[in-house]
Design an enzyme around this catalytic site. Sequence first.
Site, mmCIF file in Angstrom:
data_model
loop_
_atom_site.group_PDB
_atom_site.id
_atom_site.type_symbol
_atom_site.label_atom_id
_atom_site.label_comp_id
_atom_site.label_asym_id
_atom_site.label_seq_id
_atom_site.Cartn_x
_atom_site.Cartn_y
_atom_site.Cartn_z
ATOM 1 N N SER A 580 1.348 2.314 5.079
ATOM 2 C CA SER A 580 1.080 3.631 4.518
ATOM 3 C C SER A 580 2.384 4.446 4.501
ATOM 4 O O SER A 580 3.358 4.010 3.892
ATOM 5 C CB SER A 580 -0.033 4.322 5.306
ATOM 6 O OG SER A 580 -0.562 5.408 4.594
ATOM 7 N N ASP A 666 -7.215 -0.127 -2.884
ATOM 8 C CA ASP A 666 -6.596 1.019 -2.240
ATOM 9 C C ASP A 666 -6.353 2.089 -3.301
ATOM 10 O O ASP A 666 -5.423 2.000 -4.086
ATOM 11 C CB ASP A 666 -5.268 0.609 -1.580
ATOM 12 C CG ASP A 666 -4.638 1.736 -0.786
ATOM 13 O OD1 ASP A 666 -5.161 2.868 -0.834
ATOM 14 O OD2 ASP A 666 -3.624 1.484 -0.109
ATOM 15 N N HIS A 698 -7.212 0.316 1.760
ATOM 16 C CA HIS A 698 -6.001 0.688 2.499
ATOM 17 C C HIS A 698 -5.868 -0.134 3.772
ATOM 18 O O HIS A 698 -4.796 -0.179 4.366
ATOM 19 C CB HIS A 698 -6.065 2.187 2.814
ATOM 20 C CG HIS A 698 -4.741 2.827 3.089
ATOM 21 N ND1 HIS A 698 -3.684 2.817 2.194
ATOM 22 C CD2 HIS A 698 -4.279 3.516 4.165
ATOM 23 C CE1 HIS A 698 -2.663 3.469 2.695
ATOM 24 N NE2 HIS A 698 -2.982 3.898 3.895
#
Length: 722
Positions: A580, A666, A698
Site C-alpha cells: 500500500s 483492488d 487490497h
Amino acid sequence: MNILKTLAIAAAMTAAIAPANAQENVNIGKNNIKLKSDLMTPEALWAMGRIASAEAAPDGKNIVYQVGYYSVKANKGHQVICIVDANGNNRKQLTKSAKNETDPTWIEGGQRIAFLTGGQIWSMNPDGTDRRQLTHDKTGIDAFRFSPDGKKVILVKTTPFNEIIKKNPDDLPLATGRRVTDLMYRHWDHYVETQQHPYLADVTAEGITEGYDIMKGEPYECPMEPFGGIEQLAWSPDSKTIAYTSRKKTGLDYAISTDSDIYLYNIGTRETRNLCKPADYKAPKVVASHTLKDQAVNAPENLKNNPGYDQNPQFSPDGRYVAWQSMARDGYEADLNRLCVYDLTTGEKNYVSTSFDSNVDAFCWNADSKTLSFIGVWHGCINMYQVDLKGVVRQITDDVADYGSVSLAHDGKKLLATRQSFSAPTDIYIVTPGKDVKKTVVTQVTRENEHILSQLSFGKVEKRWVKTTDGKDMLTWIILPSNFDPNKKYPTLLFCEGGPQSPVSQFWSYRWNFQIMAANGYVIVAPNRRGLPGFGHEWNEAVSSDWTGQCIRDYLSAIDDAADNLPYVDRDRLGAVGASFGGFSVYYLAGHHDKRFKCFISHDGAFNLESMYTDTEEAWFSNWEYDDAYWNKGQTDAARRTYENSPHKFIDKWDTPILCIHGELDYRINYNQGMGAFNAARMHGIPAELLIFPDENHWVLKPQNGVLWQRTFFNWLDRWLK
C-alpha cells in the site's frame, strides 16, 4: 487506505473439522499438527486458528467466541463457535456443521447463545444442544443485535441499490454492462449495486419477524462501507432507542467526504435525530478537486458540527450518555480518533480522550457509567487505558503487545480483551485493572495455537531508538532471525509500513508476518517513521502532502543505522519491502536509494500518482494527501511536489531488481499501478516479476493464493540476497 479492521471470510469449508493442510512440510494428525521443522512456513501459518469475536456470559463464568480454520488443499475457510470457562478450562467447539457459524452472542440472560448461519439467526444452549432456527428471512441477515429486554432485534440486511449504477432493462437479463451515473460506483473490491440497512424486528414465541427498515427510503448505508459491522449500531439500556452510524451522502458527495454522523432512532415515535449536527445544518459548498483541509467545511466555526468520521456508538449502562469515536475534520480518514461523550439530558458533547495524544481504537463503558475503557497505540504498542468524564486518562496495561478489542467481563470489574504480538497470534485475555498499571492482572484464557507455536523457533524482537536526519528519536523494531547466531552476517529487510498512517505496532499478520521472515533467515528493520500514530499529533500529521519528504528520510535513517551499528547486518545484502503506502515507498526508493538495496518488493503500491488521483474510489484520500487534482492550475506547493515526485517519473534511475504484486479486485489502488511499474521496469531493462491475482483485493485472502504469495516473496528475496 487506512485499514481499520479485517474483512470477514465468506467462503465455507466442505468439512467441519480443523484444517487438513496436505503440504509436504506439515503432517496433520486427527487432533494435532506435527511440524517437520521448527521454522515457520506458509503452511504452518495457514494451519493456525484465527480468533474473531468474543463475548463474556452475563454471569462472567463463560466466554463464547468465534474462530476460523483454513484448508490450503480445499482453498477455503470455515468459521466455528467455541466456548471456554473464564479461567481457560473446558474449551469446547459448539458448532460442527459444514456451514460457517458466526457472530455468537448471549441471549435470554445467558441461558442461550444466538448466532448466524446460512444467512439466518439460530440459537442453542451453552453446551451446543437444542439448536433452533429463529428467523426465516427472505432477504437473509448479515448481522444482528438483540435489545436488552430481549423483545426486539436489529437485523442488518443487504438490499438492492440503483442510485448510482442503474438497473438494466428487464428484457436484457444477460446484459453485463453497468450504466454508471455518479462516483462511488465501486468500493474496496465490488461494484456498489447493493447497500446494507438496519431493520427492526420483533422477537415472538414463533420466532423473529421480518421487521421494518428504520431507514426506509433513504439511499444511504448503515453499517458503512467497506468495513462497518454491527458495532455501528447500539441499543439504549431501556430498549426504546437505537443509535446508529451513517454517512448520509451519495455519489460525488460521498466520494470526497468522510462526514458520518450518529443518529438516534426512537422506536415509539419512529423519529430520527442527528446527535452530531443541529436539525437546520447545511453543509458548506466545497470544491471537489481540492483538499477539504482549507475549505469552509473544516473552518473552526464548523468543527462543532462534527464534519469528520463519527461512528460506533455505545450507550452508558445508566442510559444518560452515548459515546462514540469521533474525528474532527472532513476528508481526513486518518485524523485523530477521539472519544466523544454526548449527554442526552443536556445535549453537551465532551471529547474526553484529548489528553491521550493518539487514537482511541476501540472502547467500552465501565459498569459505573462514569468511566470508559479504551485501547490505543503509544510507542509501537496498543495498550489499554481508562478515562473518566472529566478527561483524566490512566494507563491499565503496559505490555509489548497489541490489544485488539475491549469489553466488559460482566462482573463490573474485569475486562475481556484480545491480544497479539509479533510473536503470538490473537488469543483472549481477562484484564483486571489495578490501582496503577503495575498492579493490573492480565490472565490468558485461550491458547488457540499452542500446539503449533510450541514447535516453532521464533526470532527475538528488540526495540531500538534511531536518530533521524532532523534530530528526532524514532522507534524501530529489530526482529532477529530464528536460531540467530551473533557471529554471522544476515541479509536484512527494511519494512515499509502502509496507511500511510497505520502504526508499526505489535501486530500479528498472516501475510506480512515478521516471524516467517525471521524463519527464512532475515533480519527485519521496521521503523515507526514520520506519519505513524503513537508518537504525538505532530509526528502523525507529518506525512500528509509530503509522501517523499521526511518519512522517506526516516526509512533510510533506520536502514543506515542498522547497517552501520548492528554487526550481524550485511550491508551488501539489503532489501526493501512494503504494501500500500509501503508499496509506494518501495517504488519511490527504487529511484532514490543510492544503491543501498539489492532488491525490492512492492505489494499493491501506488506508482503513478496522477493516475492514482482519479483511479481510487475514495476520492477524499487523494484530495487530502495530495492537496489538489493534477489538472488544477493554482496547485499548492505540496501538490506540485507530490506530482513531481511520483515514482513513475524516476524510472530512468531504477537499477535494482523488483517484484510487483497486485490484486485485480483492488479498487483502492487499482492494479494498473502494479502492472505499470512492472512494465516500466522490464522496458528499462530491470530484472522484474509481476504476481497478479485476478480474484484478490487490497489483501490476499484465499489460502492457496496466500501460500503462493509467501513462496514468491521468499523466492525473490533469496534469489537476490542469498
